[in-house]
Each structure stands twice: as structure tokens, then as C-alpha cells.
Scaffold this active site. Structure first.
Site, PDB file in Angstrom:
ATOM      1  N   ASP A 109      35.585   3.096  56.426  1.00 62.88           N
ATOM      2  CA  ASP A 109      36.928   2.533  56.421  1.00 62.88           C
ATOM      3  C   ASP A 109      36.849   1.006  56.409  1.00 62.88           C
ATOM      4  O   ASP A 109      35.883   0.409  56.899  1.00 62.88           O
ATOM      5  CB  ASP A 109      37.705   2.973  57.671  1.00 62.88           C
ATOM      6  N   LYS A 110      37.883   0.389  55.895  1.00 61.76           N
ATOM      7  CA  LYS A 110      37.940  -1.071  55.829  1.00 61.76           C
ATOM      8  C   LYS A 110      37.604  -1.699  57.178  1.00 61.76           C
ATOM      9  O   LYS A 110      36.825  -2.660  57.247  1.00 61.76           O
ATOM     10  CB  LYS A 110      39.341  -1.512  55.380  1.00 61.76           C
TER      11      LYS A 110
END
Length: 332
Positions: free
Chosen positions: A141-142
């Protein structure tokens, strides 16, 4: 293999589907790529074009594949600093910082890890997949930091993808994460086996589900440290047996212990911040993301067969929150 009209020629070794026969003969090219080439009319059997991947070939059949010139890389290259842990001709291991998006998408067309990798790797990227680009075999995930491996050619992509598809059950792949979660799990170690699907209430979220489309998801966890007096949080090690979107975040929330800083799956625990000291609350605000770090990554090198393992210490924002939680004392 980036020149125009390059040809691969062989004879079928055994009776089989056309795509399988080609993948067996040319292991540097993925079966999926052969399926696409077949559909495009780039494959012939005994001189006749075949467009069905399931076409049966006989031993000795002459097979020819015309490989198109590799297309320019899309997305475009962008120069940026990369925290490289390991690199060779086949793959590159990155210690991804929080905030860096892995692959371009809606709202993140530029400034991604893929843009940076295209610039860094240049002509070393294979064009046999039809476009020069790094092979993303798994993502973070970012706002999750930590270790990520990327393939630089189709052979490496195929070999790494095979390991990730096996989910570590054959012993080749290891992925573990450090997480800071609210509260203390009743069982100090355990396994969460709960299928995950996209939430029906919010399509931007994932959720534990019994729907027919839900995919198997298994997370093993161990409480490494109980934090605070009285206990307010725990440092947990999570080992993935599968790799679903947001898996750790969804699973830990499912058992009632969402990650600190997770505004998506831990929004119901925002009032828990009142249990924190000023220093711990400030550290949590400074983190400004879910407290999750991919700390260990191990896999078998797709070319040499050598087992590789990499470890990444928790980044500064995570470490500062952990230190503040250790000192957190809110007893009267």
C-alpha cells in the site's frame, strides 16, 4: 529480444496445448505472453497461423513465433532516488518509503515506483513481454513501508510470480511485517483464516466475507511486545500465507485490534488516542499512516535458485511511535 520481427522456432516435444508447448520450450517467456501472441496471430504450427491457445500440437510439429518489437515503456521514466537493497541483472529489491505509490493509477499517474524503476533500469528491462517495464509481482500500500522485489525481465517475473502464487507454502517465499495494533490480542499468537472480498458497503474498502467471490486469506501473527502502562497497544509480527489487498489491516481489525493510524479500518478506535500520553499522541499524529512495515522478505532467486533474505528495520516514524508507546504511562 527487442529487435523487429524476431522469431522463435522449435518443434513440439510432446502432445500438448500450443501455449503450454511454447512455454515449455521457451521458459524466458511467460505462458500468458504466448497466449497473447497466439491471439494476435503471431504463432504458426506447421506453417499455418493458429489463434487458439488450446490448439493441440503433436510431437514434432514445427512451431514459429514472431515477436514484435518491444514498445516504448508506458508509463514514462522519471528520475528519483531509490533506496536499493539489492540488484542484479534479473531483479531489484527496494526498501519502499511510506507515501510512495508502486504503480501508476487514477490520481497517481506520475511519481510512482514504476516510473523511477524505468528510469533506473533503462535498457536492462526486457522487451519480450511486449513493453519495456519492470515486472510488479507484489505490491505494498502507498502508506506501508518496507521491502519489495521487482523483476527486471520476463524470466525473473515468471519465476517470482510462481513463488508468490504458492504463498510460501512450498518454503521458497517468506514475508513478514511489523505492525502496531490497538490493545492486546487475547491469544498472543495465532492464525487468522478469513476470506476477503471488496466491501459491499464501501467499494473502496476490503472486508472479511463469505461471498462466492471472496478469496482465501491467511495471516499468522505473534505479539512481540505489550506496550504501555496500562497496556494500550501491541507490537505484532505478521507473516502472510496469502497476499490479498489490505490483508493485514483487514484481518487485525477483524479480530478487534486494528492498526494504529489506520483511518480506513481503525476509524472506530480514534477515541483510543485519549489513552496515550502527549508524546505518544504526537508520535502517532506524526506517523500519519497505518503503522505497518514490511520487515522481512525472502525468496528463491529465479535464475540461480539461491535462497535470498532481506531485512529492513522499522523506519524512523514507526520507531519513534514504538518508543513513545513503550514509555506511555497513563495510570493515575
Amino acid at each position: 529480444m527487442s529487435v523487429p520481427s524476431q522469431r522463435l522456432e522449435t518443434s513440439a516435444a510432446a502432445a500438448d496445448r500450443l501455449d503450454k508447448a511454447l512455454a515449455a520450450a521457451f521458459p524466458d517467456v511467460s505462458r500468458a505472453r504466448f497466449q497473447a501472441l497466439i491471439a494476435e496471430g503471431a504463432v504458426s504450427v506447421e506453417g499455418a497461423t493458429v489463434t487458439e491457445a488450446r490448439h493441440k500440437v503433436k510431437p514434432g510439429d514445427q512451431l514459429r513465433v514472431v515477436l514484435p518489437e518491444a514498445a516504448p515503456a508506458l508509463p514514462q521514466a522519471e528520475e528519483m532516488a531509490l533506496p536499493i537493497v539489492f540488484e542484479d541483472e534479473d531483479l531489484i529489491v527496494i526498501d519502499k518509503p511510506a507515501g510512495l505509490v508502486v504503480h501508476p493509477g487514477a490520481g497517481n499517474e506520475t511519481g510512482t515506483l514504476v516510473n523511477a524503476l524505468i528510469a533506473h533500469c533503462g535498457d536492462s528491462l526486457s522487451g519480450i513481454g511486449g513493453v519495456r517495464r519492470p515486472g510488479i509481482v507484489h505490491r505494498l500500500d502507498k502508506d506501508t513501508s518496507g521491502l519489495l522485489v521487482v523483476a527486471k525481465n520476463d524470466r525473473a517475473h515468471h519465476g517470482l510470480s510462481d513463488q508468490f502464487a504458492a504463498h510460501g507454502r512450498d518454503g521458497r517465499l517468506e514475508r513478514s511485517y511489523l505492525a502496531l495494533v490497538w490493545g492486546v490480542p487475547e491469544r498472543r499468537q495465532g492464525t487468522i483464516s478469513a476470506a476477503i472480498d471488496r466491501s459491499t458497503a464501501n467499494r473502496q474498502k476490503m472486508a472479511v466475507s463469505r461471498s462466492a467471490n471472496a478469496r482465501e486469506a491467511v495471516t499468522h501473527y505473534e505479539v512481540l511486545e505489550v506496550l504501555g502502562t496500562p497496556p494500550v497497544a501491541s507490537l505484532v509480527r505478521c507473516v502472510l500465507e496469502t497476499g490479498r489487498t489490505h490483508q493485514i489491516r483487514v484481518h487485525m481489525a477483524h479480530i478487534g485490534h486494528p492498526l494504529l493510524g489506520d483511518g480506513v479500518y481503525g476509524s472506530g478506535f480514534r477515541t483510543s488516542a485519549k489513552k496515550l500520553s502527549d508524546d505518544a499522541r504526537n508520535a502517532l499524529n506524526a506517523l500519519n499512516r497505518q503503522a505497518l512495515h514490511a520487515t522481512t522478505l525472502g525468496f528463491e532467486h529465479p535464475r540461480t535458485g539461491r535462497q535470498l533474505q532481506f531485512d529492513s528495520p522499522a523506519p524512523e516514524d514507526f520507531a519513534m511511535l514504538l518508543a513513545a508507546l513503550r514509555l506511555n504511562n497513563t495510570q493515575a
